[in-house]
Motif scaffolding. Structure first.
Motif, short mmCIF file in Angstrom:
data_model
loop_
_atom_site.label_atom_id
_atom_site.label_comp_id
_atom_site.label_asym_id
_atom_site.label_seq_id
_atom_site.Cartn_x
_atom_site.Cartn_y
_atom_site.Cartn_z
N PRO A 226 0.81 -1.23 0.00
CA PRO A 226 0.00 0.00 0.00
C PRO A 226 0.84 1.27 0.00
O PRO A 226 0.37 2.32 -0.46
N VAL A 227 2.07 1.21 0.51
CA VAL A 227 2.95 2.39 0.45
C VAL A 227 3.23 2.75 -1.01
O VAL A 227 3.17 3.92 -1.40
N LEU A 228 3.51 1.74 -1.82
CA LEU A 228 3.79 1.97 -3.24
C LEU A 228 2.53 2.41 -3.99
O LEU A 228 2.58 3.27 -4.87
N GLU A 229 1.39 1.82 -3.64
CA GLU A 229 0.16 2.09 -4.37
C GLU A 229 -0.42 3.47 -4.06
O GLU A 229 -1.20 4.00 -4.84
N THR A 230 -0.06 4.05 -2.92
CA THR A 230 -0.56 5.39 -2.57
C THR A 230 0.50 6.46 -2.79
O THR A 230 0.36 7.58 -2.30
N GLY A 231 1.54 6.12 -3.55
CA GLY A 231 2.66 7.05 -3.74
C GLY A 231 2.27 8.36 -4.39
O GLY A 231 2.94 9.39 -4.19
N HIS A 232 1.19 8.38 -5.17
CA HIS A 232 0.78 9.60 -5.86
C HIS A 232 -0.32 10.34 -5.11
O HIS A 232 -0.85 11.34 -5.59
N GLU A 233 -0.72 9.83 -3.93
CA GLU A 233 -1.79 10.47 -3.16
C GLU A 233 -1.24 11.65 -2.36
O GLU A 233 -0.02 11.83 -2.24
N LYS A 234 -2.16 12.41 -1.78
CA LYS A 234 -1.72 13.52 -0.95
C LYS A 234 -1.10 13.00 0.34
O LYS A 234 -1.31 11.83 0.73
N ALA A 235 -0.36 13.85 1.02
CA ALA A 235 0.46 13.42 2.16
C ALA A 235 -0.36 12.75 3.26
O ALA A 235 0.08 11.75 3.84
N LEU A 242 2.59 4.34 5.39
CA LEU A 242 3.98 4.54 5.77
C LEU A 242 4.18 4.22 7.25
O LEU A 242 5.16 3.55 7.63
N GLY A 243 3.27 4.68 8.09
CA GLY A 243 3.38 4.39 9.52
C GLY A 243 3.31 2.90 9.80
O GLY A 243 4.05 2.36 10.63
N ASN A 244 2.42 2.21 9.08
CA ASN A 244 2.31 0.76 9.26
C ASN A 244 3.59 0.06 8.84
O ASN A 244 4.04 -0.90 9.50
N LEU A 245 4.20 0.51 7.75
CA LEU A 245 5.46 -0.08 7.31
C LEU A 245 6.57 0.16 8.33
O LEU A 245 7.36 -0.74 8.63
N ILE A 246 6.61 1.38 8.88
CA ILE A 246 7.63 1.69 9.90
C ILE A 246 7.48 0.78 11.11
O ILE A 246 8.46 0.25 11.65
N VAL A 247 6.24 0.56 11.55
CA VAL A 247 5.99 -0.30 12.71
C VAL A 247 6.45 -1.72 12.42
O VAL A 247 7.13 -2.35 13.25
N ALA A 300 2.55 8.86 14.37
CA ALA A 300 1.87 9.84 13.51
C ALA A 300 2.73 11.08 13.32
O ALA A 300 2.82 11.64 12.22
N GLY A 301 3.40 11.53 14.40
CA GLY A 301 4.27 12.69 14.30
C GLY A 301 5.46 12.43 13.38
O GLY A 301 5.87 13.31 12.60
N LEU A 302 6.01 11.21 13.45
CA LEU A 302 7.13 10.86 12.58
C LEU A 302 6.69 10.86 11.11
O LEU A 302 7.41 11.39 10.25
N THR A 303 5.53 10.27 10.83
CA THR A 303 5.05 10.27 9.44
C THR A 303 4.74 11.68 8.95
O THR A 303 4.87 11.97 7.77
N GLN A 304 4.32 12.55 9.89
CA GLN A 304 4.06 13.95 9.53
C GLN A 304 5.35 14.62 9.06
O GLN A 304 5.34 15.40 8.09
N ARG A 305 6.46 14.30 9.74
CA ARG A 305 7.74 14.90 9.34
C ARG A 305 8.24 14.29 8.03
O ARG A 305 8.84 14.98 7.20
N LEU A 306 8.02 12.99 7.86
CA LEU A 306 8.47 12.32 6.64
C LEU A 306 7.59 12.66 5.44
O LEU A 306 8.06 12.68 4.30
N ARG A 307 6.31 12.87 5.68
CA ARG A 307 5.36 13.22 4.62
C ARG A 307 4.62 14.49 5.01
O ARG A 307 3.44 14.47 5.35
#
Length: 549
Positions: A226-235, A242-247, A300-307
């Motif tokens: 899903p990280v790859l499939e949502t690559g063109h979506e808004k942040a 992305l958060g799920n992948l990080i976990v 969530a805060g980490l993903t906010q900084r990354l995206r």
């Protein structure tokens, strides 16, 4: 040739498994999609409820990826915080691991009954019964595929060459992680990846620690998809996967050093290698949920900084409501397309209003704005069209297909109206400005009356488009007859002024008649929204021609 036949049989069984998973997900979405979305939304009150909602929805859909897209869609629309969505995904990961456990039970003989019963109900039932039949058929195909997979992989499991390869890989845990992640990524499912691995584990083809590494890799691969499939979506949408992948990456990194001592401990619970891997899969996701649930805010805060959020642009040509992550849920996607089509309608109304202002006494610069506004209409129309095209026809029921067709047709008609304004009314207004022409007071009054009726009909058409109200649709069609009467009356009055020698009417005759004609054409496109509704109710005559003779 024998090896090729084995490979084809394995791939065929795996494809049948994926198709069964898809059928179950489609059936559940059609039968209970709205309830599932409400169930996820109930999780926004606290983390534990979000975790439970994610688990239940994933068990129903048999896909943590589908749950991820649903949660990401809610987050993208501001209906759920990223932290809550992360809690939902922790539950989704538990749900998908429990599903693997359920599928390992020996219920093979049940597959024929599920398929037979599902086909009978599907052929004889309607509405929700068909969706339930699709679920039964999908479950039957999944169980059948597992049986076929076991048979097809028998030569492979006993192959000396494969045994040698697995022996060489055994102990190379990073290679195992990468291999299993690739399988899960290609299959878009950790369930499918692990079920492909389990038959090899049953033959003791590799050591238990290496099998645990394969399970970890399957978890990573299914989170990567899903990280790859949502690559063109808004942040906001991209943060959830992305958060799920990080976990999952973090959990795998913490677990890998302990695979050697973990394997014998798990074997004490159940010595069967298949049970060890399945139990580890569940334990991994349960432990991950316990550890990560209090940290969802930090994640969530980490993903906010990354995206980070993109800079807000005022590009009217960009769609605002076409949520890509909603494409897996036709009802939600059709609602998004409806809202975007209403934006096109608002733009058309603004173009009509500006056209009248320019004809009343505007400037060439104002007339030029009509071209830019039509560019917006064209862009939004194209976006709506491509969005609806991407909806899977198989995932939609008859009512959803009909609604998608209505949206497409109305968007096309609105785009045609934009072209008429841009190519015709704008050109007529520019001629009037260039040659310093003026309409007679009576003539322009008639033009204003037709513009007023056109904009009133457009507003009514937008209401019909949203509500499907048959009474309003009949009224809109009746206004088409009023438009014809008004156009004839205005034309006769104009020709009468020409006959009496009115200079303004003579100079603007071509402009005047062309404007009346174009407004009549615009109204024909506007009224088109009413016909599908009236036709469905049997309230339209086949032809306006009187019978011959």
């Amino acid at each position: 040739m024998g090896e090729l036949s084995v490979l084809i049989n394995i791939l065929g069984a795996a494809a049948l498994l994926l198709w069964g998973l898809r059928m179950v997900g489609t059936g559940v979405t059609r039968a209970y999609g709205a309830n599932l979305r409400r169930w996820i939304n109930t999780g926004i009150s606290n983390r534990l409820r979000a975790l439970g909602a994610g688990t239940v929805v994933t068990l129903a859909l048999q896909s943590s990826t589908a749950t991820c897209f649903m949660a990401a869609s809610f987050t993208g629309r501001g209906l759920m915080t990223t932290a809550t969505a992360q809690a939902v995904m922790l539950g989704a990961n538990i749900g998908t691991s429990l599903m693997v456990k359920l599928l390992t039970f020996n219920v093979g003989p049940l597959s024929a009954l599920l398929i037979l019963g599902g086909v009978v109900v599907f052929r004889s039932g309607e509405g929700r019964r068909r969706h339930l039949a699709r679920i039964a058929i999908g479950l039957g195909l999944m169980l059948l595929s597992l049986h076929l997979l076991h048979i097809a992989s028998e030569p492979l499991r006993t192959s000396p060459q494969l045994q040698a390869v697995l022996h060489d890989l055994d102990g190379l845990w990073l290679a195992g992680l990468a291999l299993a992640a690739l399988i899960a990524l290609l299959a878009h499912s950790s369930i499918a990846a692990i079920l492909l691995i389990l038959p090899l584990a049953a033959q003791d083809s590799f050591g238990l620690p290496f099998g645990l590494a394969l399970v970890l890799g399957s978890n990573i691969g299914s989170a990567l998809s899903p990280v790859l499939e949502t690559g063109h979506e808004k942040a906001a949408v991209r943060r959830v996967p992305l958060g799920n992948l990080i976990v999952r990456l973090g959990g795998a990194a913490l677990t890998v050093p302990f695979l050697d001592p973990l394997a014998p401990l798990l074997a004490k619970i159940d010595a069967d290698p298949v049970a060890v891997l399945v139990n580890f899969h569940i334990l991994f996701n349960l432990t991950l949920s316990v550890l990560a649930l209090p940290l969802t805010g930090l994640i969530a805060g980490l993903t906010q900084r990354l995206r980070p959020d993109e800079a807000v642009t005022d590009d009217q040509r960009r769609p605002r409501h076409l949520d890509e992550s909603a494409l897996g849920s036709p009802t939600v996607a059709i609602g998004a397309a409806t809202r975007e089509t209403l934006r096109i309608g608002d733009q058309i109304e603004a173009m009509l209003s500006l056209s009248l202002d320019v004809l009343r006494g505007g400037t060439a610069k104002q007339a030029g704005e009509l071209g830019k506004m039509d560019d917006v209409v064209d862009s939004l129309h194209e976006a709506v069209k491509m969005y609806l095209v991407r909806l899977s026809n198989e995932d939609m029921g008859d009512e959803e297909r009909r609604r998608a067709s209505e949206i497409m047709t109305f968007a096309i008609n609105l785009e045609h109206i934009g072209d008429i304004i841009d190519r015709n009314l704008k050109e007529l207004a520019e001629k009037k400005i260039k040659h310093h022409l003026s309409f007679s007071d009576e003539g322009f009054h008639d033009i204003e009356a037709m513009f007023a009726l056109t904009m009133s009909n457009l507003r009514a058409a937008l209401a019909v488009f949203v509500s499907g109200d048959a009474g309003l649709a009949r009224q809109l069609v009746a206004e088409k007859a009023e438009m014809r009467r008004l156009e004839r009356s205005a034309t006769d009055a104009h020709l009468s002024r020409i006959s009496s020698g009115r200079r303004e009417s003579i100079e603007t005759s071509a402009l005047h008649l062309d404007i009346l004609r174009d407004l009549k054409r615009i109204n024909a496109h506007i009224t088109s929204v009413a016909y599908p509704i009236l036709e469905q109710r049997g309230e339209l005559e086949r032809t306006r021609l009187r019978p011959a003779g």
